[in-house]
Motif scaffolding. Structure first.
Motif: not given
Lengths: 342, 256
Positions: A168-171, A239-245
């Motif tokens: 989602g963030y990448l998009i 924190w790890f799975i969502c890379l802080f998202v």
């Protein structure tokens, strides 16, 4: 002006929806944000000029010491997609494999994969206007395609919850389906250990690695965790799975990802250690498991994390030295221990 | 430039009497059968009455740990929020990644019972991350979605997982959620009842959206756990099965 008036004035000036389409939360501190942003805007402008000069005339961004220094100071919004694509190797992969992404979308149907992705469509950024069903264009379809293509591409991973937030963030940043796919591949296939595979061994390993780093660098916190028998999974798995998202503010997450794409997964440890170190005294006030969990949620909020520029300076100074050799060694020993435990 | 500003923590600062999560991962599992909760012996260290005042006047006499489990998307988080805040999260919630919890203090026959409710990610691969927490749970609410056949078929898998990792005497309840979606229903009430009977589990159909049987499910769990912790021979024995049978409402009376 009185604080209340100032808050109201800030509320009137700062848009309710951020530049990425996220609605600001109910308890958003508009006055503090405005104060921070007026300073940050100056930095952003200065960085934008420098980046434009650096990138002038070059078609792609290559890793270098200068680029590293620049990236640590933040990539301007308009160059972010290009810089991420360049330094992560995603651009090169995309150019080497023309048409591959579209082939993936037309690949053999996989019902369980499709169902798993579909389940999360309405549950990915409901607070973002661009991901609403009513939005035009609605990014849900784009997100679905990227995740589906990735599931076909990397069948060992398929789809793991958490990837929806990352894609989602990448998009939102690239505004391009195919680039988002290749960036996701750079992250999952190259930059991160196996966080998302069915065994999630890389995730479990890195949680233990963080535990070991805390033991060395912040022994009092490690003692607290041990004393209450708290597993690191409980407080840091997201924190790890969502890379802080959805854990840290959007702008801060993007600044972290700037470095993640360029410098690799050890950035995650730097961020985690900085958060813990900065709030060590606060965490140590905890007297039970529930308290500890609550403290770990609280430390991801407030001005310390909102002020992303200072925060990013801190992640490179606060945790002290953190060599890849150390991380690699710890990963090996933690992984071996986990494998023995079964 | 950097200022530390921590918002005040809300209501969770009361000393939790909960058992601590295991530091050494799950204990060795041994096969056994799920049994009806009401006949099970007293569960692991029940919480000593430690009346306390935490943030938000969080008094309680006894505390228990409850876990919500079941496939991804069956409505675990919605059920929890409906119970905790009396609201339905229509399109405003995100997929649960990892594990999280919320507290709620209930008044059960004059006693303050704190439920610490753990919400877990439902996707299969997360089970290996979350099952370490099963062993400290006093109760498990196992959910499926009546509009999703696969989530019902997977109940057996979940029971196997629970048998392996949870305490022998954990209070277990089966819930068929989303009964408000009558049109899309694919799992009949009778199917749920049959499965529950087979495993000796208390069973109810719920709707987090309408609030149907949600409070009842948690209250029943709280009553059962409270009674077990009291072990008072004079008190009338609480029958979980009978209680929910008597109090439970049918979906039909509440569908719009």
């Amino acid at each position: 002006m009185e604080p209340a008036e100032r808050a109201q004035a800030a509320r009137d000036r700062v848009p309710r929806i951020d530049p990425y389409g996220f609605e600001r939360p109910e308890d958003f501190d508009y006055a503090a944000y405005e104060e921070f942003f007026s300073t940050y805007l100056v930095i952003l402008t200065r960085r934008a000029i420098k980046w434009s000069k650096l990138l002038k005339g070059s078609s792609s961004v290559q890793k270098s010491m200068t680029v590293k220094r620049y990236i640590r100071k933040g990539v301007p919004f308009e160059h972010r997609a290009r810089v991420w694509m360049g330094v992560s190797g995603a651009q090169a992969q995309m150019e080497r494999n023309p048409g591959y992404y579209h082939q993936l979308l037309q690949g053999q149907r996989n019902d369980s994969l499709e169902e798993a992705i579909r389940t999360d469509m309405n549950r990915t950024f409901p607070d973002n206007v661009k991901f609403r069903k009513s939005a035009d264009p609605c990014l849900q379809k784009t997100l679905y395609n990227v995740l589906l293509a990735y599931g076909h591409h990397n069948q060992g991973v398929g789809y793991c919850q958490g990837m929806n937030f990352i894609a989602g963030y990448l998009i939102l940043i690239t505004k391009n389906e195919e680039e988002s796919f290749w960036l996701l591949d750079a992250l999952i296939g190259k930059i991160l250990p196996d966080y998302y595979s069915p065994e999630m061994l890389g995730l479990k390993t890195d949680q233990e690695v963080l535990g070991e780093l805390v033991r060395t660098k912040l022994p009092a916190v490690a003692a607290l965790m041990d004393g209450h028998g708290v597993l690191w999974t409980l407080v840091v798995s997201r924190w790890f799975i969502c890379l802080f998202v959805d854990i840290l503010p959007v702008e801060t997450v993007l600044r972290i990802w700037d470095c993640l794409f360029n410098e690799g997964s050890k950035i995650i440890f730097r961020v985690a250690l900085t958060l813990i170190k900065q709030h060590q005294a606060f965490i140590l006030e905890a007297t039970n498991v529930a308290d500890i969990c609550e403290k770990f949620k609280e430390i991801t909020k407030g001005s310390f994390v909102t002020e992303c520029h200072t925060f990013m300076q801190k992640i490179f100074s606060e945790p002290g030295s953190l060599s890849m050799t150390t991380i690699t060694r710890l990963r090996e020993s933690c992984r071996a221990k986990l494998l023995v435990q079964g | 430039m950097s200022r530390k500003k921590i918002p005040k923590s809300k209501g969770t600062s009361a000393p939790s009497a909960s058992v601590l999560p295991a530091a050494n991962g799950p204990r060795a599992g041994r096969p056994r059968t799920a049994r009806p909760g009401s006949e099970a012996p007293h569960n692991g260290p029940p919480q000593p009455g430690r009346p306390s005042l935490g943030g938000g006047g969080d008094f309680y006499d006894v505390a228990f740990k409850v876990m919500l489990v079941g496939d991804s998307g069956v409505g675990k988080t919605c059920l929890l929020v409906r119970f905790k805040d009396g609201a339905f999260l229509a399109g405003t919630f995100i997929s649960t990644v990892g594990i999280d919890f919320r507290n709620k203090v209930l008044d059960v026959d004059g006693m303050k019972v704190k439920l610490q409710i753990w919400d877990t990610a439902g996707q299969e691969r997360f089970r290996s991350v979350t099952h370490a927490y099963y062993r400290d749970a006093h109760a498990l609410l196992l959910l499926y979605d009546v509009t999703n056949k696969a989530s019902f078929d997977n109940i057996q898998d979940w029971l196997t997982e629970i048998q392996e990792y949870a305490q022998n005497d954990v209070v277990l309840m089966l819930l068929g959620n989303k009964v408000d979606s009558a049109q899309e229903r694919v799992v009949k009430r009778e199917d749920g009842e049959k499965l529950a009977k087979e495993y000796g589990l208390p069973f109810m159909e719920t709707s987090a959206k309408m609030g149907l049987n949600v409070d009842l499910a948690f209250t029943a769990i709280a009553k059962e756990l409270k009674q077990r912790s009291m072990k008072s021979p004079n008190e009338l024995h609480f029958q979980l099965h009978d209680y929910i049978k008597r109090e439970g409402r049918r979906a039909s009376c509440c569908t719009p």
